[in-house]
Design a protein around this motif. Structure first.
Motif, PDB file in Angstrom:
ATOM      1  N   HIS A 220     -12.876  -1.662   2.269  1.00 29.26           N
ATOM      2  CA  HIS A 220     -12.142  -0.717   3.113  1.00 29.26           C
ATOM      3  C   HIS A 220     -11.546  -1.458   4.295  1.00 29.26           C
ATOM      4  CE1 HIS A 220     -11.574   2.254   6.401  1.00 29.26           C
ATOM      5  NE2 HIS A 220     -11.035   2.931   5.401  1.00 29.26           N
ATOM      6  N   ASN A 248      -7.372   8.171  -1.340  1.00 33.70           N
ATOM      7  CA  ASN A 248      -7.890   7.547  -0.126  1.00 33.70           C
ATOM      8  C   ASN A 248      -9.005   6.580  -0.522  1.00 33.70           C
ATOM      9  OD1 ASN A 248      -8.760   6.889   2.428  1.00 33.70           O
ATOM     10  ND2 ASN A 248      -9.800   8.819   2.803  1.00 33.70           N
ATOM     11  N   GLN A 250     -11.865   4.906   0.308  1.00 34.23           N
ATOM     12  CA  GLN A 250     -12.836   5.099   1.389  1.00 34.23           C
ATOM     13  C   GLN A 250     -14.061   4.211   1.268  1.00 34.23           C
ATOM     14  OE1 GLN A 250     -14.553   9.176   2.683  1.00 34.23           O
ATOM     15  NE2 GLN A 250     -16.144   8.279   1.407  1.00 34.23           N
TER      16      GLN A 250
END
Length: 422
Positions: A220, A248, A250
């Motif tokens: 990340h 996304n 993450q």
């Protein structure tokens, strides 16, 4: 001698002129090209993209012509009749949209040609100065991502579905490998922030209408966590409502913090699908809190601050250890077709009887994920499936314990939500 002197003088003049000129040859100029040679349009819209190798200094308009049997205003609509580059930009788009009432059994093609004389000063049109937009017929099979946004934790499977444009799902007569591409708008980098587990493909088994592409989280990095996947070209197939998905990147859920009880979210499911009396289900208020302390997702110190029925399960403070992630089926959402990863945590001290009068203390696993919505506090969703209830759902437990699943109540969870306090 006079002739020789004249030749030398002329040669020097030509060389001097060539060397002093700042003009570039056409082959040295930055090019403007269409993004692809072929676009397949079933329902909805598709964007045809024109790309410049360098940003344009001023607004640039490049017209085009269309050839084909399809009629604008009857079979399709256009967002513009020219590509327009804004100053400082490198991409311009025109959107084609189908008029669904006019879609016939047979498809047709439109050939888009750029105006060859419209290249702005300092640019040339490249070889990809035309493209084909295929307007597909009713018998077309269309592919679409199951959703248009999602989340990559430690790993993830992202589904695509096939359906007939005329309606209903399409089951493949043979196993199908559907190509998936990383869209240039992504900030996450393949091999740095994520990787494809089995290659950039969604694999659909024979006789099925759904498959998935598998991803693995690597790293990340703030500002480099947006991944956009798009469906690749597949002969005979068109794009459906979700030709792309934004993910996304993450990584693992970190549930450190203090969380206040909000509700049991699958209570209605127990009432309507199982016909269970939920009046004896555990209760709680916002004063009931779960506290997780730790700087790493792999271990926490857990402290329950509970006065309601949840204290009969989370009975004492204890260490908590991350075991893995698993894909949970949310039976209460979309007839059980909703799948999402949850973090599986092992608690050292749990009363799996979930009772004030009966006690069986042992290690137990509990599932968690964090739900985020812009403008709202984070929500911690807790899935309790490792329990042996005696005060409620005892009949369900007696039925399931003979099935041999581990944990026994894996398909009969209690789903709770907590709101972040700090």
């Amino acid at each position: 001698m006079k002739q020789l002197s004249f030749v030398v003088w002329l040669l020097c003049l030509l060389l001097g002129t060539a060397c002093s000129s700042d003009d570039k040859r056409p082959a040295d100029l930055p090019q403007i090209n269409l993004d692809k040679m072929h676009y397949a349009l079933a329902k909805g819209s598709t964007e045809v993209k024109l790309v410049a190798e360098e940003p344009t200094a001023t607004e640039v308009v490049i017209p085009f012509t269309l050839y084909g049997k399809a009629v604008e205003g009857t079979d399709y609509t256009l967002s513009a009749h020219a590509f327009t580059f804004k100053p400082g930009e490198q991409e311009a788009t025109v959107t084609f949209t189908r008029i669904e009432e006019s879609i016939g059994d047979e498809g047709s093609e439109l050939t888009l040609n750029l105006d060859r004389h419209a290249a702005p000063q300092g640019f040339v049109l490249g070889l990809l100065n035309y493209t084909v937009v295929e307007l597909m017929g009713k018998n077309t099979v269309i592919a679409s991502f199951k959703r248009n946004t999602d989340l990559l934790t430690l790993s993830g499977n992202f589904s695509i579905q096939l359906e007939k444009m005329s309606g209903g799902v399409y089951k493949t007569p043979a196993a199908l490998t559907y190509p998936i591409e990383v869209d240039p708008s992504s900030t996450a980098v393949e091999g740095v922030h994520f990787e494809f587990v089995n290659g950039p493909f969604a694999k659909i088994p024979k006789g099925r209408y759904e498959g998935s592409v598998a991803l693995r989280f690597l790293k990340h990095e703030p500002g480099k966590d947006r991944l956009v996947l798009r469906l690749g070209e597949m002969p005979g197939y068109g794009n459906g409502g979700n030709p792309t998905i934004q993910i996304n990147v993450q990584g693992a859920y970190n549930i450190s913090g203090t969380w206040a009880f909000r509700s049991i979210t699958n209570k209605e499911w127990w009432e309507t699908m199982w016909y269970e009396d939920t009046s004896n289900f555990p209760t709680g208020t916002e004063e009931d809190q779960l506290v997780f302390e730790g700087t790493d997702y792999r271990s926490y110190t857990f402290t329950p601050k509970l006065s309601g029925g949840l204290k009969n399960y989370f009975t004492a403070a204890c260490p908590v250890t991350f075991l893995n992630e698993r894909e949970e089926q949310f039976q209460e959402i979309g007839m059980g077709r909703e799948l999402a990863n949850i973090a599986v945590l092992e608690f050292d001290h749990i009363n799996v009887n979930f009772s004030a009068t009966q006690s069986r203390i042992r290690k137990a696993v509990v599932g968690f994920r964090i739900l985020r919505e812009t403008g709202s506090p984070d929500v911690l969703e807790c899935t309790i499936y490792d329990y042996e209830p005696t005060d409620f759902l005892s009949g369900v437990y007696e039925m399931y314990k003979d099935y041999g699943s581990d944990p026994i109540m894996l398909e009969a969870p209690l789903r709770l939500q907590f709101v972040r306090v700090k």
